[in-house]
Design an enzyme around this catalytic site. Structure first.
Site, PDB file in Angstrom:
ATOM      1  N   GLY A  47      60.300 -35.581 -52.151  1.00  0.00           N
ATOM      2  CA  GLY A  47      61.725 -35.834 -52.316  1.00  0.00           C
ATOM      3  C   GLY A  47      62.158 -35.461 -53.724  1.00  0.00           C
ATOM      4  N   CYS A  87      53.443 -35.724 -52.699  1.00  0.00           N
ATOM      5  CA  CYS A  87      54.347 -35.467 -53.822  1.00  0.00           C
ATOM      6  C   CYS A  87      55.109 -36.739 -54.208  1.00  0.00           C
ATOM      7  CB  CYS A  87      55.276 -34.311 -53.454  1.00  0.00           C
ATOM      8  SG  CYS A  87      56.061 -33.593 -54.894  1.00  0.00           S
ATOM      9  N   TYR A  88      56.414 -36.827 -53.956  1.00  0.00           N
ATOM     10  CA  TYR A  88      57.135 -38.066 -54.267  1.00  0.00           C
ATOM     11  C   TYR A  88      56.472 -39.250 -53.578  1.00  0.00           C
ATOM     12  CZ  TYR A  88      60.946 -41.438 -54.833  1.00  0.00           C
ATOM     13  OH  TYR A  88      61.689 -42.544 -55.150  1.00  0.00           O
ATOM     14  N   HIS A 139      51.789 -29.731 -51.565  1.00  0.00           N
ATOM     15  CA  HIS A 139      52.419 -29.789 -50.236  1.00  0.00           C
ATOM     16  C   HIS A 139      51.508 -29.166 -49.179  1.00  0.00           C
ATOM     17  CE1 HIS A 139      56.410 -31.322 -51.309  1.00  0.00           C
ATOM     18  NE2 HIS A 139      56.150 -30.762 -52.476  1.00  0.00           N
ATOM     19  N   GLU A 183      51.943 -29.134 -46.073  1.00  0.00           N
ATOM     20  CA  GLU A 183      52.689 -28.713 -44.884  1.00  0.00           C
ATOM     21  C   GLU A 183      53.216 -27.282 -44.960  1.00  0.00           C
ATOM     22  OE1 GLU A 183      53.530 -30.804 -47.205  1.00  0.00           O
ATOM     23  OE2 GLU A 183      55.672 -30.927 -47.585  1.00  0.00           O
ATOM     24  N   ASP A 200      66.686 -23.282 -23.954  1.00  0.00           N
ATOM     25  CA  ASP A 200      66.735 -24.747 -23.895  1.00  0.00           C
ATOM     26  C   ASP A 200      67.284 -25.257 -22.565  1.00  0.00           C
ATOM     27  OD1 ASP A 200      65.866 -24.442 -26.463  1.00  0.00           O
ATOM     28  OD2 ASP A 200      67.773 -24.929 -27.398  1.00  0.00           O
ATOM     29  N   LYS A 256      61.609 -26.046 -31.153  1.00  0.00           N
ATOM     30  CA  LYS A 256      61.748 -24.837 -30.335  1.00  0.00           C
ATOM     31  C   LYS A 256      60.403 -24.348 -29.779  1.00  0.00           C
ATOM     32  CE  LYS A 256      65.187 -21.986 -29.282  1.00  0.00           C
ATOM     33  NZ  LYS A 256      66.496 -22.496 -28.832  1.00  0.00           N
TER      34      LYS A 256
END
Ligand code: XMP
Length: 517
Positions: free
Chosen positions: A55, A82-83, A172, A174, A230, A372
């Site tokens: 963040g 991180c944060y 990070h 991710e 979708d 998605k």
């Protein structure tokens, strides 16, 4: 609930959604919740572990987001990123220092404790790249913690209190720039939290068909099929659950690509056995668009028309209790408003039309939890054809926004033909799925002079557009091979009446948009 759940607390990082996706790619269900969501709501998900996102704040900022008590009290494993790491350090008696050395970008991580489960299978043979993006950093670890890894600027790039299953990383895991990050997140959810790999399409189908049956009972459901992914997957899933209680309405606006209306009717009516009402509204649309060339007016007219036709057809069905929609997770998050990570860019929704205000339906939205790519996997598991699963995004107003100037049937057909040739050439060069994420033809309201045989010609111009993009918010023009462009151009000029010139659009987004209108 027939699956394990990980909860990600959102502290405003632009990467928070990516954490959720990575965990789900490890076949574990994961949900993003605001850091200050009510404890009871979060605990109702029965999380087997928590991840605290990054963040923009410093833990010392007045009013900075905090770590809610229930997280540590739950006794479930926690991973702070991180944060999230700084929050843990701050709360558990460590020391966080405002660093003058801000660290953004690539760094090299050396794992010091290779036998910790967090780094199992992480290449212990050597340092590996990780992505850093932080101002503050942890200067002293809380009691009970031990360092697991370091980088040149972060002596505590990863740390843990194994006894309390509390983990923290400064980098990070991710993002794609941390190539081994997936391994780390998978280790956390499987080895440390003990989650089973039970988030699979088959499991989701079982769970959702039961939920849809419970919601719908013996009621009747209507769904508008656009031909896009979708709504198609929502239709197939609801049909699996309640069969002929579902009726789909497909409106042929005359603005779809070559062969699409037939292909949609075939896929749903014949292959899936779904009750489908196909409405031929071509004349109505052409009449409404007659003489209109202003892009926003085109969009508005097309949206309004859709709502009116859908309403008319739905009323003709008699009693309808439920309206089904293919709303997916990014739509839910984007419309959740402030507090859900202000850093995120909000994409404008361009869905076709609104809903008739005076019609009373309850909504059925079985795809709400899905990204998605998960919708694609689900669609494949439901047996939908690849032409629908891998269909490129297509604007709701269809070819109207690619037929610049006035819309006539003749010009639409011209555009459809040119577009089909371009897509054929890309397909035969194997470029349609890998080489570009979106490709199409645009018909310009401009005539130019040419020569064909001994004759001077004066005809319209087709522009070809092909882009590479990750999220359609930014894009670059695809570097298509010259010979593919040459063949598409040669065929379009020879085969499409009314066109004598082809150009290739080499504008990126920004400053251009992907569509021309
Ligand atoms: P732009 O042109 O804004 O397009 O760069 C970004 C992506 O959105 C699609 N697009 C639309 N989709 N209704 C839609 O459903 C619309 O009005 C619309 N306009 C653009 C476009 O095809 C691209 O994928």
């Amino acid at each position: 609930m027939n699956h394990d759940t990980i909860v990600v607390l959102d502290y405003g990082s632009q990467y928070a959604q990516l954490i959720v996706r990575r965990v789900r790619e490890a076949n574990v269900y994961c949900e993003l919740v605001p850091w200050n969501a009510p404890a009871a709501d979060v605990l109702a998900l029965q999380p087997k572990g928590f991840i605290l996102s990054g963040g923009p704040n410093s833990v010392y900022d007045p009013g900075a987001p905090t770590l809610p008590d229930y997280v540590l009290q739950s006794g479930a494993p926690v991973l702070g990123i991180c944060y999230g790491m700084q929050l843990l350090a701050h709360r558990l008696g460590g020391q966080v220092a405002g660093s003058t050395m801000h660290e953004y970008g690539p760094a090299t991580l050396t794992v010091d404790v290779a036998d910790d489960p967090l780094f199992a299978g992480w290449d212990a043979a050597g340092p590996s790249p990780v992505w850093m993006s932080h101002g503050d950093r942890v200067a002293a670890l809380p009691p009970g913690f031990r360092p697991l890894a370091h980088s040149a600027n972060s002596p505590f790039a990863a740390a843990a209190d194994p006894a309390r299953a509390t983990y923290a990383v400064q980098f990070h895991p991710e993002v794609a720039h941390t190539p081994r990050g997936r391994v780390l997140l998978s280790n956390f959810v499987h080895r440390i939290c003990g989650c089973a790999p039970d988030w699979t399409p088959a499991n989701f189908i079982d769970q959702q068909t039961a939920a849809i049956r419970a919601q719908v009972g013996d009621g009747r459901v209507v769904l508008g099929l656009s031909g896009g992914l979708d709504s198609a997957v929502a239709a197939a899933l609801i049909h699996r659950a309640v069969g002929d209680q579902l009726t789909c309405i497909f409106v042929d606006t005359g603005l779809l690509r070559a062969g699409e209306p037939l292909s949609i009717v075939q896929a749903f009516q014949q292959e899936q056995g779904i009750r489908l009402i196909a409405v031929n509204a071509i004349e109505e649309y052409l009449a409404a668009l007659d003489g209109v060339s202003e892009p926003e007016q085109k969009r508005r007219l097309i949206g309004e028309k859709f709502v009116r036709i859908f309403e008319r057809e739905a009323r003709a069905l008699g009693r309808i209790d439920f309206l089904a929609q293919g709303t997916i997770y990014p739509d839910v998050i984007e419309s959740a408003g402030p507090g859900r990570g202000e850093a995120r860019v909000i994409k404008t929704h361009h869905n076709v039309g609104g809903l008739p205000a005076d019609m009373e339906f309850e909504l059925v939205e079985p795809l709400r939890p899905l990204f998605k790519d998960e919708v694609r996997r689900l669609g494949l598991a439901l047996g939908l054809p690849e032409r629908i699963i891998y269909r490129q995004p297509f604007p709701g107003p269809g070819l109207a926004v690619r037929c610049l100037g006035e819309i006539t049937w003749e010009r639409l057909e011209r555009l459809r033909q040119a577009d089909a040739i371009f897509l054929e050439e890309l397909t035969s060069a194997d470029l349609l799925r890998e080489g570009t994420q979106q490709a199409f033809a645009v018909l310009l309201p401009v005539k130019s002079v040419g020569v064909m045989g001994d004759y001077r010609t004066y005809k319209e111009v087709v522009a070809l557009r092909a882009v590479t993009t990750e999220d359609f918010m930014t894009a670059d023009w695809a570097r298509l091979p010259y010979d593919v462009l040459a063949e598409a151009s040669r065929r379009i000029v020879n085969e499409v009446p009314g066109v004598n010139r082809v150009v290739f659009d080499i504008t990126s987004k920004p400053p251009g948009t992907i569509e021309w209108e």
